[in-house]
Design an enzyme around this catalytic site. Structure first.
Site, PDB file in Angstrom:
ATOM      1  N   LYS A 277       7.805  -2.415   2.428  1.00 31.27           N
ATOM      2  CA  LYS A 277       6.517  -2.831   2.982  1.00 31.27           C
ATOM      3  C   LYS A 277       5.522  -3.174   1.881  1.00 31.27           C
ATOM      4  O   LYS A 277       4.870  -4.220   1.914  1.00 31.27           O
ATOM      5  CB  LYS A 277       5.953  -1.721   3.856  1.00 31.27           C
ATOM      6  CG  LYS A 277       4.470  -1.859   4.219  1.00 31.27           C
ATOM      7  CD  LYS A 277       3.958  -0.606   4.901  1.00 31.27           C
ATOM      8  CE  LYS A 277       2.475  -0.675   5.209  1.00 31.27           C
ATOM      9  NZ  LYS A 277       1.640  -0.548   3.983  1.00 31.27           N
ATOM     10  N   ASN A 278       5.379  -2.287   0.904  1.00 34.35           N
ATOM     11  CA  ASN A 278       4.347  -2.470  -0.103  1.00 34.35           C
ATOM     12  C   ASN A 278       4.637  -3.626  -1.047  1.00 34.35           C
ATOM     13  O   ASN A 278       3.723  -4.136  -1.701  1.00 34.35           O
ATOM     14  CB  ASN A 278       4.143  -1.171  -0.890  1.00 34.35           C
ATOM     15  CG  ASN A 278       3.490  -0.086  -0.054  1.00 34.35           C
ATOM     16  OD1 ASN A 278       2.698  -0.371   0.829  1.00 34.35           O
ATOM     17  ND2 ASN A 278       3.832   1.165  -0.322  1.00 34.35           N
TER      18      ASN A 278
ATOM     19  N   CYS B 126      -5.053   2.491   7.254  1.00 30.12           N
ATOM     20  CA  CYS B 126      -5.121   3.910   7.598  1.00 30.12           C
ATOM     21  C   CYS B 126      -6.364   4.543   6.992  1.00 30.12           C
ATOM     22  O   CYS B 126      -6.737   4.247   5.863  1.00 30.12           O
ATOM     23  CB  CYS B 126      -3.873   4.635   7.095  1.00 30.12           C
ATOM     24  SG  CYS B 126      -2.335   4.096   7.882  1.00 30.12           S
TER      25      CYS B 126
ATOM     26  N   ARG C 159     -11.479   4.810  -0.045  1.00 35.19           N
ATOM     27  CA  ARG C 159     -10.494   3.999  -0.761  1.00 35.19           C
ATOM     28  C   ARG C 159     -11.213   2.764  -1.323  1.00 35.19           C
ATOM     29  O   ARG C 159     -11.077   1.659  -0.807  1.00 35.19           O
ATOM     30  CB  ARG C 159      -9.351   3.603   0.182  1.00 35.19           C
ATOM     31  CG  ARG C 159      -8.698   4.793   0.843  1.00 35.19           C
ATOM     32  CD  ARG C 159      -7.698   4.397   1.914  1.00 35.19           C
ATOM     33  NE  ARG C 159      -6.449   3.942   1.341  1.00 35.19           N
ATOM     34  CZ  ARG C 159      -5.441   3.458   2.070  1.00 35.19           C
ATOM     35  NH1 ARG C 159      -5.569   3.353   3.377  1.00 35.19           N
ATOM     36  NH2 ARG C 159      -4.330   3.068   1.501  1.00 35.19           N
TER      37      ARG C 159
ATOM     38  N   ASP D  57       2.693   9.145  -0.236  1.00 35.77           N
ATOM     39  CA  ASP D  57       3.134   8.651   1.067  1.00 35.77           C
ATOM     40  C   ASP D  57       4.295   9.461   1.647  1.00 35.77           C
ATOM     41  O   ASP D  57       4.704   9.226   2.784  1.00 35.77           O
ATOM     42  CB  ASP D  57       3.546   7.179   0.975  1.00 35.77           C
ATOM     43  CG  ASP D  57       2.352   6.237   1.018  1.00 35.77           C
ATOM     44  OD1 ASP D  57       1.222   6.723   1.231  1.00 35.77           O
ATOM     45  OD2 ASP D  57       2.541   5.018   0.853  1.00 35.77           O
TER      46      ASP D  57
ATOM     47  N   ARG E 187       3.372  -0.062  11.790  1.00 35.81           N
ATOM     48  CA  ARG E 187       2.840  -0.825  10.659  1.00 35.81           C
ATOM     49  C   ARG E 187       3.810  -0.818   9.493  1.00 35.81           C
ATOM     50  O   ARG E 187       3.802  -1.752   8.674  1.00 35.81           O
ATOM     51  CB  ARG E 187       1.503  -0.241  10.184  1.00 35.81           C
ATOM     52  CG  ARG E 187       0.300  -0.560  11.069  1.00 35.81           C
ATOM     53  CD  ARG E 187      -0.986  -0.091  10.401  1.00 35.81           C
ATOM     54  NE  ARG E 187      -1.005  -0.553   9.026  1.00 35.81           N
ATOM     55  CZ  ARG E 187      -1.282   0.234   7.976  1.00 35.81           C
ATOM     56  NH1 ARG E 187      -1.540   1.501   8.149  1.00 35.81           N
ATOM     57  NH2 ARG E 187      -1.272  -0.268   6.757  1.00 35.81           N
TER      58      ARG E 187
END
Length: 427
Positions: free
Chosen positions: A22-23, A117, A122, A311, A408
């Site tokens: 994903k990242n 999220c 952040r 994570d 997601r």
């Protein structure tokens, strides 16, 4: 809105394949804006964040064609929009990569403040600091719906950029902005995560000149042109870790396929410390998790790569609750990332929170508590994954709501858990 209905109390066994990261995908997709011809992207995960990023590109004028289930052709040569105010932008954190890509290619970008999220502050100050060092200007405006604007009145110029804090997003965004800047850009105290190396490899194949990705010092020599390529995304480190943890927590045994074992060392080392068997198989791209016996608790401290990933923190809380003895998890990356704990406590997990809302938060988890099924609400992506694992560990039927967070970042999550023998379905 859909919920997940889970009947727990059985061990996970069998094998499961891991999808693309994903990242990596959410940064590589906007990076196609830098190419002067189409790109073919392979091993793209089927998750909502990726779908949203593709929709954003299409609304910006790009053409996206799905070739097969995980392969896409992206032609971003027709992108003609620098004002990116679409609803999808405000719903995902990774939309800020459009700032770096557009700044490099168009010298201007106006992007709705990214969402994602919610766990603590952040900020994107390190991103903007990097852009400014390259010669860009910026402002944030718009009140309730803020817009980040960056622009350069002349060519960007390479610079020395020291990151005040290790930031994955800022490291990747500055890389995107710097690949076409004149001269050399040095990013010091850069993040070292696998998806940073993946983005650098993609950009280098397109014609960029990036050295040092995966270390704390990255040097980027600017180029004038970049071209389209065929590129395959690496496997998802966190998805792999999630299934490793789920198999272990349920006292199962399973093969996790399509992984890069090197990326999983920090996770595997903790499983081994707990007495759970982790074996790299002879094919080199799969591992076997064997937790059919008893296992003990341990202490975990999250840290930037190559440390234990933040994570994976919620998933490991559940694993420690299934272990013998007491363990501590100390969160040192994000503040306020324990919002989900109340949900797990509803099941009867013995979890105490210390130093709430600081970057020195920690949890004390006592294993062996008597647990009960209940209704849970996902509070963010990884917390939602932890709740699936928790429900799988508890005899009886639990229901998880707000599963949009889970989808997601997890490709075919229902089908993959079912393949491991889980009784899980969407309702």
């Amino acid at each position: 809105m859909s919920n997940f209905l889970i009947k727990g109390g059985r061990a996970l066994n069998g094998e499961v394949g891991i999808s693309g990261a994903k990242n990596s995908a959410v940064a590589i997709i906007p990076a196609t804006i830098l190419a002067d011809s189409p790109c073919i992207l392979e091993n793209i995960p089927n998750i909502s964040d990726v779908k949203a990023m593709f929709r954003i590109l299409e609304q910006m004028g790009a053409t996206v064609d799905q070739i097969d289930g995980t392969t896409y052709k992206v032609d971003a040569t027709t992108v003609n929009v620098t004002d990116v105010f679409f609803p999808e932008v405000g719903n995902m954190r990774a939309s800020y990569y459009l700032l770096g890509a557009l700044l490099a290619e168009k010298h201007v970008a106006n992007v709705l403040m990214p969402g994602g999220c919610e766990f603590g502050e952040r900020p994107i100050d390190q991103h903007l600091k990097g852009f400014k060092s390259l010669g860009a200007m910026f402002e944030v405006s718009g009140g309730l719906n803020p817009v980040i604007s960056v622009w350069a009145e002349k060519e960007l110029v390479g610079s020395y950029i020291y990151m005040d804090v290790v930031s994955v997003g800022a490291t990747m965004n500055i890389m995107l902005a710097a690949v076409k800047a004149e001269g050399v850009t040095t990013i010091e105290n850069a993040a070292r995560e696998p998806h940073i190396v993946d983005l650098a490899n993609f950009l280098n194949m397109m014609g960029a000149n990036i050295k040092g990705a995966g270390t704390s010092t990255i040097k980027i020599t600017g180029v004038q042109k970049m071209h389209g390529v065929v590129y395959s995304i690496i496997p998802d480190q966190i998805e792999a870790g999630t299934y490793m943890t789920a198999v272990a927590a349920t006292h199962g045994k399973a093969v996790i396929r399509n992984v890069i074992p090197k990326h999983l060392e920090s996770i595997a080392s903790k499983l081994l410390e707990m007495g759970i068997k982790v074996t790299v198989n002879s094919d080199g791209d799969s591992i076997t998790i064997d937790a059919t016996g008893k296992f003990r608790s341990c202490d975990v401290v999250t840290a930037p790569h190559p440390g234990f990933p933040t994570d994976m923190q919620p998933q490991f809380v559940v694993l420690l609750a299934m272990a013998e003895g007491a363990g501590i998890i100390r969160e040192q990356v994000w503040e306020s990332r324990f919002q989900y704990v109340e949900q797990l406590q509803k099941m009867g997990m013995n979890i105490s929170i210390k130093n709430v809302k600081t970057k020195d938060d920690f949890l004390l988890i006592q294993g062996g508590a008597e647990l009960k099924p209940c209704s849970l609400e996902a509070t963010d992506l990884r917390a939602g994954a932890a709740m699936i694992i928790a429900a799988l560990c508890v005899d009886g039927e639990s229901e998880i709501s707000n599963v949009k967070y889970i989808e997601r970042g997890y490709d075919c999550v229902i089908e993959k858990f079912q393949k491991l023998g889980a009784d899980i379905r969407r309702v």
